[in-house]
Scaffold this motif. Structure first.
Motif, short mmCIF file in Angstrom:
data_model
loop_
_atom_site.label_atom_id
_atom_site.label_comp_id
_atom_site.label_asym_id
_atom_site.label_seq_id
_atom_site.Cartn_x
_atom_site.Cartn_y
_atom_site.Cartn_z
N LEU A 42 0.75 -1.34 0.03
CA LEU A 42 -0.01 -0.01 0.04
C LEU A 42 0.88 1.27 -0.07
O LEU A 42 0.68 2.41 -0.83
N GLN A 43 1.93 1.31 0.76
CA GLN A 43 2.83 2.38 0.74
C GLN A 43 3.45 2.83 -0.43
O GLN A 43 3.59 3.54 -0.86
N GLN A 44 3.75 1.66 -1.32
CA GLN A 44 4.32 1.82 -2.67
C GLN A 44 3.31 2.30 -3.80
O GLN A 44 3.64 3.01 -4.43
N GLN A 45 2.04 1.95 -3.38
CA GLN A 45 1.05 2.22 -4.13
C GLN A 45 0.72 3.83 -4.19
O GLN A 45 0.80 4.81 -4.94
N VAL A 46 0.87 4.22 -2.90
CA VAL A 46 0.73 5.65 -2.45
C VAL A 46 1.94 6.44 -3.08
O VAL A 46 1.70 7.48 -3.55
N MET A 47 3.03 5.77 -2.98
CA MET A 47 4.15 6.80 -3.51
C MET A 47 4.17 6.66 -4.92
O MET A 47 4.53 7.80 -5.61
N ARG A 48 3.52 5.54 -5.58
CA ARG A 48 3.31 5.87 -7.12
C ARG A 48 2.34 6.69 -7.41
O ARG A 48 2.79 7.47 -8.61
N LEU A 49 1.27 6.67 -6.52
CA LEU A 49 0.44 7.77 -6.85
C LEU A 49 0.96 9.22 -6.79
O LEU A 49 0.76 10.24 -7.66
N LYS B 67 -1.70 2.42 9.51
CA LYS B 67 -1.25 1.49 8.58
C LYS B 67 -2.32 0.22 8.70
O LYS B 67 -2.34 -0.47 7.59
N THR B 68 -2.99 -0.17 9.49
CA THR B 68 -3.68 -1.22 9.72
C THR B 68 -5.18 -1.04 9.17
O THR B 68 -6.07 -1.79 9.01
N TYR C 85 -9.40 2.78 -0.22
CA TYR C 85 -10.51 3.76 -0.70
C TYR C 85 -9.82 5.13 -1.28
O TYR C 85 -9.92 5.80 -2.24
N LEU C 86 -8.90 5.54 -0.36
CA LEU C 86 -7.89 6.75 -0.91
C LEU C 86 -7.29 6.67 -1.86
O LEU C 86 -7.33 7.55 -2.97
N ILE C 87 -6.76 5.52 -2.12
CA ILE C 87 -5.81 5.24 -3.28
C ILE C 87 -6.71 5.16 -4.63
O ILE C 87 -6.24 5.92 -5.59
N ARG C 88 -7.87 4.57 -4.55
CA ARG C 88 -8.79 4.62 -5.76
C ARG C 88 -9.09 5.82 -6.05
O ARG C 88 -9.27 6.24 -7.07
N ASN C 89 -9.43 6.70 -4.91
CA ASN C 89 -10.15 8.16 -5.28
C ASN C 89 -8.85 8.83 -5.81
O ASN C 89 -9.22 9.72 -6.74
N GLY C 90 -7.67 8.75 -5.31
CA GLY C 90 -6.54 9.47 -6.05
C GLY C 90 -6.21 9.07 -7.29
O GLY C 90 -5.98 10.09 -8.15
#
Length: 96
Positions: free
Chosen positions: A13-20, A63-64, A71-76
């Motif tokens: 998830l952290q990697q996804q956020v950083m990629r976003l 982080k849990t 949801y925030l990643i999808r929205n982003g």
């Protein structure tokens, strides 16, 4: 043992956020280079600051809390797709 030389491990998830986040910054640079989009070099720091603020305001989510993070990643990702539209020059912080 040198702790500073150890690579930083990030969760998926952290990697996804950083990629976003990186995707937003790359798109911002592309928009500045595209003279037809209406975004100027002078506006770059303000838009970059708005992007960072959007990510920073969610920094303290546990982080849990996978559901909220996903949801925030999808929205982003939806916002990034909209930001890629040539007529869009910024990111709104309203309603967030």
């Amino acid at each position: 043992l040198n702790i500073m030389s150890a690579p930083l491990r990030r969760s998926g998830l952290q990697q996804q956020v950083m990629r976003l986040y990186g995707g937003f910054l790359r798109q911002l640079r592309a928009k500045v280079l595209d003279q037809n989009c209406g975004l100027t070099v002078e506006q770059l720091p303000e838009v970059r600051r708005n992007i960072r603020m959007q990510f920073e305001k969610n920094r303290n989510i546990p982080k849990t809390d996978f559901m909220r993070i996903e949801y925030l990643i999808r929205n982003g990702e939806k916002q990034l797709k909209a930001f890629a539209n040539p007529t869009v020059t910024g990111i709104s912080t309203a309603g967030s």
